[in-house]
Motif scaffolding. Structure first.
Motif, PDB file in Angstrom:
ATOM      1  N   THR A 184       6.064  11.053   0.831  1.00 40.49           N
ATOM      2  CA  THR A 184       4.768  10.367   0.809  1.00 40.49           C
ATOM      3  C   THR A 184       4.688   9.142   1.700  1.00 40.49           C
ATOM      4  O   THR A 184       3.709   8.409   1.638  1.00 40.49           O
ATOM      5  CB  THR A 184       4.393   9.925  -0.623  1.00 40.49           C
ATOM      6  OG1 THR A 184       5.353   8.991  -1.086  1.00 40.49           O
ATOM      7  CG2 THR A 184       4.274  11.105  -1.567  1.00 40.49           C
ATOM      8  N   ARG A 185       5.649   8.895   2.538  1.00 35.97           N
ATOM      9  CA  ARG A 185       5.598   7.715   3.404  1.00 35.97           C
ATOM     10  C   ARG A 185       5.378   8.139   4.852  1.00 35.97           C
ATOM     11  O   ARG A 185       5.914   9.127   5.305  1.00 35.97           O
ATOM     12  CB  ARG A 185       6.890   6.917   3.304  1.00 35.97           C
ATOM     13  CG  ARG A 185       7.000   6.178   2.008  1.00 35.97           C
ATOM     14  CD  ARG A 185       8.336   5.457   1.872  1.00 35.97           C
ATOM     15  NE  ARG A 185       8.386   4.735   0.629  1.00 35.97           N
ATOM     16  CZ  ARG A 185       8.537   5.291  -0.555  1.00 35.97           C
ATOM     17  NH1 ARG A 185       8.627   6.584  -0.668  1.00 35.97           N
ATOM     18  NH2 ARG A 185       8.581   4.545  -1.638  1.00 35.97           N
ATOM     19  N   SER A 211      -1.965  10.612  -2.399  1.00 33.90           N
ATOM     20  CA  SER A 211      -0.740  11.384  -2.190  1.00 33.90           C
ATOM     21  C   SER A 211      -0.811  12.761  -2.844  1.00 33.90           C
ATOM     22  O   SER A 211       0.012  13.626  -2.553  1.00 33.90           O
ATOM     23  CB  SER A 211       0.472  10.618  -2.718  1.00 33.90           C
ATOM     24  OG  SER A 211       0.323  10.332  -4.096  1.00 33.90           O
ATOM     25  N   GLU A 250       0.171   5.934  -4.404  1.00 31.59           N
ATOM     26  CA  GLU A 250       0.174   5.851  -2.944  1.00 31.59           C
ATOM     27  C   GLU A 250      -1.207   6.230  -2.446  1.00 31.59           C
ATOM     28  O   GLU A 250      -1.829   7.154  -2.962  1.00 31.59           O
ATOM     29  CB  GLU A 250       1.172   6.820  -2.295  1.00 31.59           C
ATOM     30  CG  GLU A 250       2.595   6.688  -2.724  1.00 31.59           C
ATOM     31  CD  GLU A 250       2.968   7.606  -3.874  1.00 31.59           C
ATOM     32  OE1 GLU A 250       4.010   7.346  -4.484  1.00 31.59           O
ATOM     33  OE2 GLU A 250       2.230   8.556  -4.178  1.00 31.59           O
ATOM     34  N   TRP A 263      -3.834   5.906   1.421  1.00 31.65           N
ATOM     35  CA  TRP A 263      -4.012   5.522   2.813  1.00 31.65           C
ATOM     36  C   TRP A 263      -5.491   5.312   3.038  1.00 31.65           C
ATOM     37  O   TRP A 263      -6.311   6.174   2.701  1.00 31.65           O
ATOM     38  CB  TRP A 263      -3.477   6.615   3.735  1.00 31.65           C
ATOM     39  CG  TRP A 263      -2.017   6.812   3.529  1.00 31.65           C
ATOM     40  CD1 TRP A 263      -0.998   6.219   4.216  1.00 31.65           C
ATOM     41  CD2 TRP A 263      -1.387   7.639   2.548  1.00 31.65           C
ATOM     42  NE1 TRP A 263       0.218   6.617   3.708  1.00 31.65           N
ATOM     43  CE2 TRP A 263       0.004   7.488   2.675  1.00 31.65           C
ATOM     44  CE3 TRP A 263      -1.873   8.476   1.541  1.00 31.65           C
ATOM     45  CZ2 TRP A 263       0.911   8.151   1.857  1.00 31.65           C
ATOM     46  CZ3 TRP A 263      -0.975   9.132   0.727  1.00 31.65           C
ATOM     47  CH2 TRP A 263       0.404   8.970   0.900  1.00 31.65           C
ATOM     48  N   GLU A 291      -1.632   1.661   4.750  1.00 31.79           N
ATOM     49  CA  GLU A 291      -0.842   2.472   3.823  1.00 31.79           C
ATOM     50  C   GLU A 291      -0.467   1.620   2.622  1.00 31.79           C
ATOM     51  O   GLU A 291      -0.046   0.477   2.775  1.00 31.79           O
ATOM     52  CB  GLU A 291       0.427   2.976   4.507  1.00 31.79           C
ATOM     53  CG  GLU A 291       1.312   3.798   3.585  1.00 31.79           C
ATOM     54  CD  GLU A 291       2.557   4.353   4.277  1.00 31.79           C
ATOM     55  OE1 GLU A 291       2.931   5.478   3.952  1.00 31.79           O
ATOM     56  OE2 GLU A 291       3.134   3.656   5.131  1.00 31.79           O
ATOM     57  N   GLN A 317       1.942   1.677  -0.862  1.00 33.32           N
ATOM     58  CA  GLN A 317       3.002   2.268  -1.675  1.00 33.32           C
ATOM     59  C   GLN A 317       3.218   1.333  -2.859  1.00 33.32           C
ATOM     60  O   GLN A 317       3.659   0.197  -2.678  1.00 33.32           O
ATOM     61  CB  GLN A 317       4.297   2.414  -0.866  1.00 33.32           C
ATOM     62  CG  GLN A 317       4.207   3.343   0.315  1.00 33.32           C
ATOM     63  CD  GLN A 317       4.189   4.806  -0.095  1.00 33.32           C
ATOM     64  OE1 GLN A 317       4.752   5.190  -1.111  1.00 33.32           O
ATOM     65  NE2 GLN A 317       3.528   5.628   0.709  1.00 33.32           N
TER      66      GLN A 317
END
Length: 147
Positions: free
Chosen positions: A53-54, A93, A120, A122, A133, A135
């Motif tokens: 997910t990054r 995500s 998460e 974006w 982004e 997290q």
């Protein structure tokens, strides 16, 4: 055993964004799978991945990284990088939760609700070509979408 395609799974859990839709009202639109993929191709799809997910920000112009991971920081980042009346698209995500389009100012106004939708996300600022982004527990990264 039937396997669902990504398109069939997309948006099957709109309850994940119910609180955001409730507080933001008609100014927020849940995107169809086709709309989601079109905006993703212009933004998150231009990055590689690190883990599941990054995003891989190497090679991208990073404006800033922040260890803060709260609504105040999302408000600050949105105000710093979004233009007046700019459209923002928020991706989660989990593709079962539909992405949304809303004014960037509404992202700032409802930052708590945005961050409560998923650990998460974006935020793509469509006119500025900036991606933020998030997290949970780690913070934010803001930078230019690579071309």
């Amino acid at each position: 055993m039937t396997t669902l395609s990504v398109g069939e799974m997309y948006g099957t859990h709109p309850e994940g964004i119910a609180a955001l839709l409730e507080v933001s009202g008609a100014s927020t639109m849940a995107l169809s799978f086709r709309e989601d993929r079109a905006f993703a191709a212009l933004s998150v799809g231009r990055f590689g991945a690190v883990g599941s997910t990054r995003l891989d920000w190497s090679g991208a112009e990073v404006f800033e990284r922040s260890d803060a991971f709260d609504a105040d920081e999302l408000r600050r980042l949105t105000a710093s990088y979004a233009g007046v009346d700019e459209l923002a698209v928020v991706f989660w995500s989990n593709l079962a939760v539909p992405s949304v389009a809303l004014a960037a100012a509404a992202v700032a106004d409802h930052a708590e609700a945005v961050l409560e939708c998923s650990p998460e996300c974006w935020i793509y600022l469509t006119d500025s070509d900036v991606l933020i982004e998030f997290q949970d527990g780690e913070g934010f990264t803001a930078g230019r979408v690579p071309h």
